[in-house]
Design a protein around this motif. Structure first.
Motif, PDB file in Angstrom:
ATOM      1  N   VAL A  14      -1.173  -4.023   6.593  1.00 58.98           N
ATOM      2  CA  VAL A  14      -1.325  -5.578   7.034  1.00 58.98           C
ATOM      3  C   VAL A  14      -0.620  -6.370   5.627  1.00 58.98           C
ATOM      4  CG1 VAL A  14      -1.624  -7.714   8.245  1.00 58.98           C
ATOM      5  CG2 VAL A  14      -2.399  -5.494   9.539  1.00 58.98           C
ATOM      6  N   THR A  15      -1.465  -6.321   4.569  1.00 51.85           N
ATOM      7  CA  THR A  15      -1.242  -6.369   3.661  1.00 51.85           C
ATOM      8  C   THR A  15       0.318  -6.174   3.365  1.00 51.85           C
ATOM      9  OG1 THR A  15      -3.419  -6.869   3.035  1.00 51.85           O
ATOM     10  CG2 THR A  15      -1.716  -6.630   1.430  1.00 51.85           C
ATOM     11  N   TYR A  16       0.311  -5.252   3.213  1.00 53.37           N
ATOM     12  CA  TYR A  16       2.049  -4.394   2.726  1.00 53.37           C
ATOM     13  C   TYR A  16       2.952  -5.035   3.923  1.00 53.37           C
ATOM     14  CZ  TYR A  16      -0.106  -1.512  -0.636  1.00 53.37           C
ATOM     15  OH  TYR A  16      -0.857  -1.217  -1.802  1.00 53.37           O
ATOM     16  N   ASP A  17       2.080  -5.387   5.368  1.00 54.91           N
ATOM     17  CA  ASP A  17       3.687  -5.786   6.262  1.00 54.91           C
ATOM     18  C   ASP A  17       4.090  -7.116   5.789  1.00 54.91           C
ATOM     19  OD1 ASP A  17       4.314  -3.100   7.858  1.00 54.91           O
ATOM     20  OD2 ASP A  17       2.280  -4.391   9.216  1.00 54.91           O
ATOM     21  N   ASN A  18       3.173  -8.128   5.815  1.00 54.66           N
ATOM     22  CA  ASN A  18       3.365  -9.619   5.284  1.00 54.66           C
ATOM     23  C   ASN A  18       4.260  -9.613   3.803  1.00 54.66           C
ATOM     24  OD1 ASN A  18       1.666  -9.790   6.827  1.00 54.66           O
ATOM     25  ND2 ASN A  18      -0.447  -9.823   6.899  1.00 54.66           N
ATOM     26  N   ILE A  19       3.916  -8.937   2.972  1.00 51.64           N
ATOM     27  CA  ILE A  19       4.515  -8.958   1.847  1.00 51.64           C
ATOM     28  C   ILE A  19       6.093  -9.050   1.965  1.00 51.64           C
ATOM     29  CG2 ILE A  19       5.173  -7.734  -0.140  1.00 51.64           C
ATOM     30  CD1 ILE A  19       1.815  -7.101  -1.352  1.00 51.64           C
ATOM     31  N   LEU A  20       6.035  -7.312   2.616  1.00 48.17           N
ATOM     32  CA  LEU A  20       7.863  -7.265   3.624  1.00 48.17           C
ATOM     33  C   LEU A  20       8.266  -8.247   3.822  1.00 48.17           C
ATOM     34  CD1 LEU A  20       6.937  -3.122   4.402  1.00 48.17           C
ATOM     35  CD2 LEU A  20       8.444  -4.083   2.227  1.00 48.17           C
ATOM     36  N   ARG A  21       7.297  -9.094   4.850  1.00 50.12           N
ATOM     37  CA  ARG A  21       8.060 -10.192   5.271  1.00 50.12           C
ATOM     38  C   ARG A  21       8.734 -11.681   4.028  1.00 50.12           C
ATOM     39  NH1 ARG A  21       4.003  -9.310   8.744  1.00 50.12           N
ATOM     40  NH2 ARG A  21       4.012  -8.491  10.762  1.00 50.12           N
ATOM     41  N   LEU A  22       8.091 -11.532   3.326  1.00 50.21           N
ATOM     42  CA  LEU A  22       8.235 -12.346   1.839  1.00 50.21           C
ATOM     43  C   LEU A  22       9.427 -11.807   0.722  1.00 50.21           C
ATOM     44  CD1 LEU A  22       4.447 -13.659   1.674  1.00 50.21           C
ATOM     45  CD2 LEU A  22       6.224 -14.858   2.975  1.00 50.21           C
ATOM     46  N   VAL A  23       9.628 -10.980   1.003  1.00 47.76           N
ATOM     47  CA  VAL A  23      10.475 -10.401   0.192  1.00 47.76           C
ATOM     48  C   VAL A  23      11.627  -9.710   0.253  1.00 47.76           C
ATOM     49  CG1 VAL A  23       8.638 -10.344  -1.995  1.00 47.76           C
ATOM     50  CG2 VAL A  23       9.423  -8.928  -0.853  1.00 47.76           C
ATOM     51  N   ASP A  24      12.062 -10.054  -0.782  1.00 45.59           N
ATOM     52  CA  ASP A  24      13.673  -9.739  -0.133  1.00 45.59           C
ATOM     53  C   ASP A  24      14.460  -8.560  -1.733  1.00 45.59           C
ATOM     54  OD1 ASP A  24      14.174 -11.753  -2.769  1.00 45.59           O
ATOM     55  OD2 ASP A  24      16.139 -12.313  -0.843  1.00 45.59           O
ATOM     56  N   ASP A  25      13.663  -8.840  -2.154  1.00 46.07           N
ATOM     57  CA  ASP A  25      13.829  -7.861  -3.850  1.00 46.07           C
ATOM     58  C   ASP A  25      14.174  -5.999  -3.599  1.00 46.07           C
ATOM     59  OD1 ASP A  25      13.848  -6.048  -6.264  1.00 46.07           O
ATOM     60  OD2 ASP A  25      13.338  -8.021  -8.216  1.00 46.07           O
ATOM     61  N   PRO A  26      15.322  -5.787  -3.628  1.00 52.34           N
ATOM     62  CA  PRO A  26      15.342  -3.649  -3.249  1.00 52.34           C
ATOM     63  C   PRO A  26      13.580  -3.646  -4.424  1.00 52.34           C
ATOM     64  CG  PRO A  26      16.782  -4.489  -3.646  1.00 52.34           C
ATOM     65  CD  PRO A  26      16.605  -5.984  -3.580  1.00 52.34           C
ATOM     66  N   ASP A  27      13.895  -3.722  -5.464  1.00 54.05           N
ATOM     67  CA  ASP A  27      13.466  -3.367  -6.471  1.00 54.05           C
ATOM     68  C   ASP A  27      11.720  -3.454  -5.918  1.00 54.05           C
ATOM     69  OD1 ASP A  27      15.054  -2.170  -7.714  1.00 54.05           O
ATOM     70  OD2 ASP A  27      15.399  -3.496  -9.272  1.00 54.05           O
ATOM     71  N   ILE A  28      11.300  -4.643  -4.966  1.00 50.22           N
ATOM     72  CA  ILE A  28       9.876  -4.099  -5.025  1.00 50.22           C
ATOM     73  C   ILE A  28       9.574  -3.793  -2.806  1.00 50.22           C
ATOM     74  CG2 ILE A  28       7.629  -6.410  -3.330  1.00 50.22           C
ATOM     75  CD1 ILE A  28       8.453  -6.511  -6.755  1.00 50.22           C
ATOM     76  N   ILE A  29      10.992  -4.059  -2.719  1.00 50.30           N
ATOM     77  CA  ILE A  29      10.431  -3.591  -1.185  1.00 50.30           C
ATOM     78  C   ILE A  29      10.374  -2.058  -0.993  1.00 50.30           C
ATOM     79  CG2 ILE A  29      11.832  -3.097   1.025  1.00 50.30           C
ATOM     80  CD1 ILE A  29      13.226  -5.621   0.525  1.00 50.30           C
ATOM     81  N   GLU A  30      10.983  -1.385  -1.934  1.00 45.85           N
ATOM     82  CA  GLU A  30      10.905   0.101  -1.924  1.00 45.85           C
ATOM     83  C   GLU A  30       9.332   0.835  -1.572  1.00 45.85           C
ATOM     84  OE1 GLU A  30      12.901   2.632  -0.295  1.00 45.85           O
ATOM     85  OE2 GLU A  30      14.011   0.072   0.619  1.00 45.85           O
ATOM     86  N   PRO A  31       9.263  -0.157  -2.672  1.00 46.88           N
ATOM     87  CA  PRO A  31       7.426   0.583  -3.313  1.00 46.88           C
ATOM     88  C   PRO A  31       6.592   0.468  -2.619  1.00 46.88           C
ATOM     89  CG  PRO A  31       8.454  -0.987  -5.634  1.00 46.88           C
ATOM     90  CD  PRO A  31       9.406  -0.121  -4.542  1.00 46.88           C
ATOM     91  N   ILE A  32       7.409  -1.288  -2.414  1.00 48.14           N
ATOM     92  CA  ILE A  32       6.097  -1.850  -1.299  1.00 48.14           C
ATOM     93  C   ILE A  32       5.706  -0.613   0.272  1.00 48.14           C
ATOM     94  CG2 ILE A  32       5.628  -4.051   0.606  1.00 48.14           C
ATOM     95  CD1 ILE A  32       4.353  -3.604  -2.481  1.00 48.14           C
ATOM     96  N   ARG A  33       7.009  -0.229   0.889  1.00 50.52           N
ATOM     97  CA  ARG A  33       7.683   0.413   1.813  1.00 50.52           C
ATOM     98  C   ARG A  33       6.439   1.695   1.790  1.00 50.52           C
ATOM     99  NH1 ARG A  33      13.750  -0.564   3.597  1.00 50.52           N
ATOM    100  NH2 ARG A  33      13.269  -2.419   4.699  1.00 50.52           N
ATOM    101  N   PHE A  34       6.925   2.337   0.513  1.00 49.28           N
ATOM    102  CA  PHE A  34       6.344   3.748  -0.138  1.00 49.28           C
ATOM    103  C   PHE A  34       4.650   3.283   0.441  1.00 49.28           C
ATOM    104  CE2 PHE A  34       3.988   6.496  -2.975  1.00 49.28           C
ATOM    105  CZ  PHE A  34       4.324   7.243  -2.317  1.00 49.28           C
ATOM    106  N   LEU A  35       4.352   2.282  -0.287  1.00 47.94           N
ATOM    107  CA  LEU A  35       2.433   2.236  -0.267  1.00 47.94           C
ATOM    108  C   LEU A  35       1.861   1.873   1.330  1.00 47.94           C
ATOM    109  CD1 LEU A  35       2.030   0.044  -3.098  1.00 47.94           C
ATOM    110  CD2 LEU A  35       1.174   2.508  -2.855  1.00 47.94           C
TER     111      LEU A  35
END
Length: 142
Positions: free
Chosen positions: A85-106
């Motif tokens: 859920v925390t990672y879902d929430n982070i993904l709702r807030l960010v638009d930087d691909p360098d952050i999105i990809e590792p968060i999706r992996f986690l």
């Protein structure tokens, strides 16, 4: 330490690395323009100090271990879902691909770990003697 506890430490390292990469070249003006980060900067400069979004410092107290296989697996299941859920929430807030990809992996790892812990819980509960279900700790009482 439970498997989730070890995993949580690894996640902190990955998240800490991303935070460092995003903040290491901030200018004084950028720091001053963000009151939340300015307060953080006063205490930690650009060092990574793991906290919740609310500012509450990370603590090993978040890794619950009871020493009972069933209780610990349920705790691990809950921890995996909370992290997802925390990672879902982070993904709702960010638009930087360098952050999105590792968060999706986690996030994907959380889902797989949840599935594996669920399988482990099913194996343990299937093998319990139903007469002793609440009378014995299968991790300790042999």
């Amino acid at each position: 330490m439970s498997p989730t506890g070890v995993e949580e430490l690894g996640h902190l390292e990955m998240i800490g690395t991303m935070v460092h990469q995003l903040t290491r070249n901030l200018t004084e003006k950028q720091i001053e323009d963000n009151p939340a980060f300015a307060a953080y900067f006063v205490d930690h400069t650009n060092g990574v100090y793991p906290t919740a979004a609310s500012g509450f410092p990370w603590s090993a107290a978040s890794m619950e271990v009871k020493g009972d296989t069933i209780a610990d697996l349920n705790e691990d299941l809950a921890a995996e879902q909370k992290a997802r859920v925390t990672y879902d929430n982070i993904l709702r807030l960010v638009d930087d691909p360098d952050i999105i990809e590792p968060i999706r992996f986690l996030r994907e790892r959380e889902i797989v770990h949840y599935q594996r812990f669920g399988e482990g819980l099913r194996l343990v509960t299937d093998r319990l003697d139903s007469k002793n279900y609440y009378a014995a700790n299968p991790s300790f009482d042999k």
